[in-house]
Enzyme design. Structure first.
Site, mmCIF file in Angstrom:
data_model
loop_
_atom_site.group_PDB
_atom_site.id
_atom_site.type_symbol
_atom_site.label_atom_id
_atom_site.label_comp_id
_atom_site.label_asym_id
_atom_site.label_seq_id
_atom_site.Cartn_x
_atom_site.Cartn_y
_atom_site.Cartn_z
ATOM 1 N N ASP A 106 -2.474 2.541 -4.659
ATOM 2 C CA ASP A 106 -2.222 3.946 -4.342
ATOM 3 C C ASP A 106 -3.456 4.755 -4.711
ATOM 4 O O ASP A 106 -4.222 4.369 -5.611
ATOM 5 C CB ASP A 106 -1.001 4.470 -5.101
ATOM 6 C CG ASP A 106 -0.399 5.701 -4.468
ATOM 7 O OD1 ASP A 106 0.663 5.576 -3.811
ATOM 8 O OD2 ASP A 106 -0.976 6.793 -4.609
ATOM 9 N N ASP A 162 7.307 3.351 8.710
ATOM 10 C CA ASP A 162 7.200 4.757 9.129
ATOM 11 C C ASP A 162 6.242 4.945 10.300
ATOM 12 O O ASP A 162 5.473 5.908 10.352
ATOM 13 C CB ASP A 162 6.794 5.632 7.944
ATOM 14 C CG ASP A 162 7.804 5.545 6.806
ATOM 15 O OD1 ASP A 162 8.993 5.356 7.084
ATOM 16 O OD2 ASP A 162 7.398 5.657 5.637
ATOM 17 N N HIS A 167 0.584 6.841 6.169
ATOM 18 C CA HIS A 167 1.259 6.946 7.469
ATOM 19 C C HIS A 167 0.396 7.629 8.528
ATOM 20 O O HIS A 167 0.899 7.957 9.611
ATOM 21 C CB HIS A 167 2.611 7.672 7.356
ATOM 22 C CG HIS A 167 3.480 7.155 6.263
ATOM 23 N ND1 HIS A 167 3.699 5.801 6.066
ATOM 24 C CD2 HIS A 167 4.171 7.792 5.286
ATOM 25 C CE1 HIS A 167 4.504 5.644 5.037
ATOM 26 N NE2 HIS A 167 4.802 6.825 4.539
ATOM 27 N N ILE A 219 0.859 -1.172 0.000
ATOM 28 C CA ILE A 219 0.000 0.000 0.000
ATOM 29 C C ILE A 219 0.896 1.223 0.000
ATOM 30 O O ILE A 219 1.727 1.396 0.904
ATOM 31 C CB ILE A 219 -0.937 0.015 1.225
ATOM 32 C CG1 ILE A 219 -1.853 -1.208 1.200
ATOM 33 C CG2 ILE A 219 -1.764 1.300 1.245
ATOM 34 C CD1 ILE A 219 -1.344 -2.393 1.973
ATOM 35 N N GLY A 220 0.752 2.059 -1.011
ATOM 36 C CA GLY A 220 1.609 3.222 -1.171
ATOM 37 C C GLY A 220 2.673 2.961 -2.220
ATOM 38 O O GLY A 220 3.601 2.190 -2.007
#
Length: 227
Positions: free
Chosen positions: A66, A141, A115, A42-43
């Protein structure tokens, strides 16, 4: 230099990672190298991370999600990368994602998305059930749980780090008798095998839950413990 870091240094598309991520990843996910893992990240951002996983897991299938439509324009030399649009903050998106791929489960799931801790928590709740046994769920993160700009704060209730701390109780549920865990979370996370914390990373593994049995050096169950 590790194989993963070599793949990172040879990327055509851009990515950045904290330097402590690479040895942590190697320790936890090198067991999938040479196999055929399904990897979900994811991302996508600049696209380099998907390229890195594709090189590291040459026989795997790499799926990326995304919310930015620009990622649909990315082209790769590797043919095992699959991209789709999706908003990890939306519960209805995850419900649709899962029901549209009912037979697809993953060996490695990586949340490197917004995040924002509420998004991280929702994504974990929705995707842990589609993680294979023996699989690994990674959240990158996690330092944003301490940053006010990301809804964070030290020991602030509801941050992702504080929520994961609560999952530690489920690892010990055979020993808990005074307070019963949340039944919904217990059902979702009943098969957590381990939770490992690093600076800015959390690794969660999935294994069928079994009560631990104390064993003496004579090979017999030890009877000395009592609640």
């Amino acid at each position: 230099m590790s194989k993963l870091f070599e793949a990172f240094n040879s990327l055509e598309k851009y990515s950045y990672k904290w330097d402590n991520y690479f040895p942590a990843y190697e320790q936890h996910i090198s067991k999938y190298v040479g196999k055929n893992p399904n990897v979900l990240e994811i991302g996508i951002a600049g696209g380099g991370s998907l390229e890195m996983w594709s090189k590291y897991f040459e026989n795997g299938q790499i799926y990326g999600i995304d919310a930015d439509s620009k990622v649909l324009e990315y082209r790769y030399k590797q043919n095992n990368i699959h991209i789709q649009l999706g908003d990890q903050s939306r519960e209805d998106y995850w419900d649709s994602f899962i029901t549209s791929n009912p037979d697809l489960k993953y060996d490695l799931i990586i949340d490197d998305g917004s995040h924002i801790h509420s998004h991280q928590t929702l994504t974990l709740i929705k995707l842990f059930p589609v993680l294979n046994y023996g699989g690994t769920y990674v959240i990158e993160d996690t330092h944003t749980s301490y940053w006010p700009a990301y809804e964070g704060g030290t020991k602030k209730p509801g941050t992702f780090i504080e929520n994961v701390k609560d999952l530690i109780d489920l690892l010990h549920m055979q020993h808990i008798s005074d307070i019963q865990p949340n039944q919904k979370l217990k059902e979702i996370f009943k098969d957590i095998g381990s939770i490992t914390f690093y600076n800015s990373m959390v690794f969660i593994t999935k294994q069928p839950y079994e009560n631990a049995i104390p064993v003496g050096s004579d090979g017999k169950p030890f009877q000395g413990w009592s609640k």
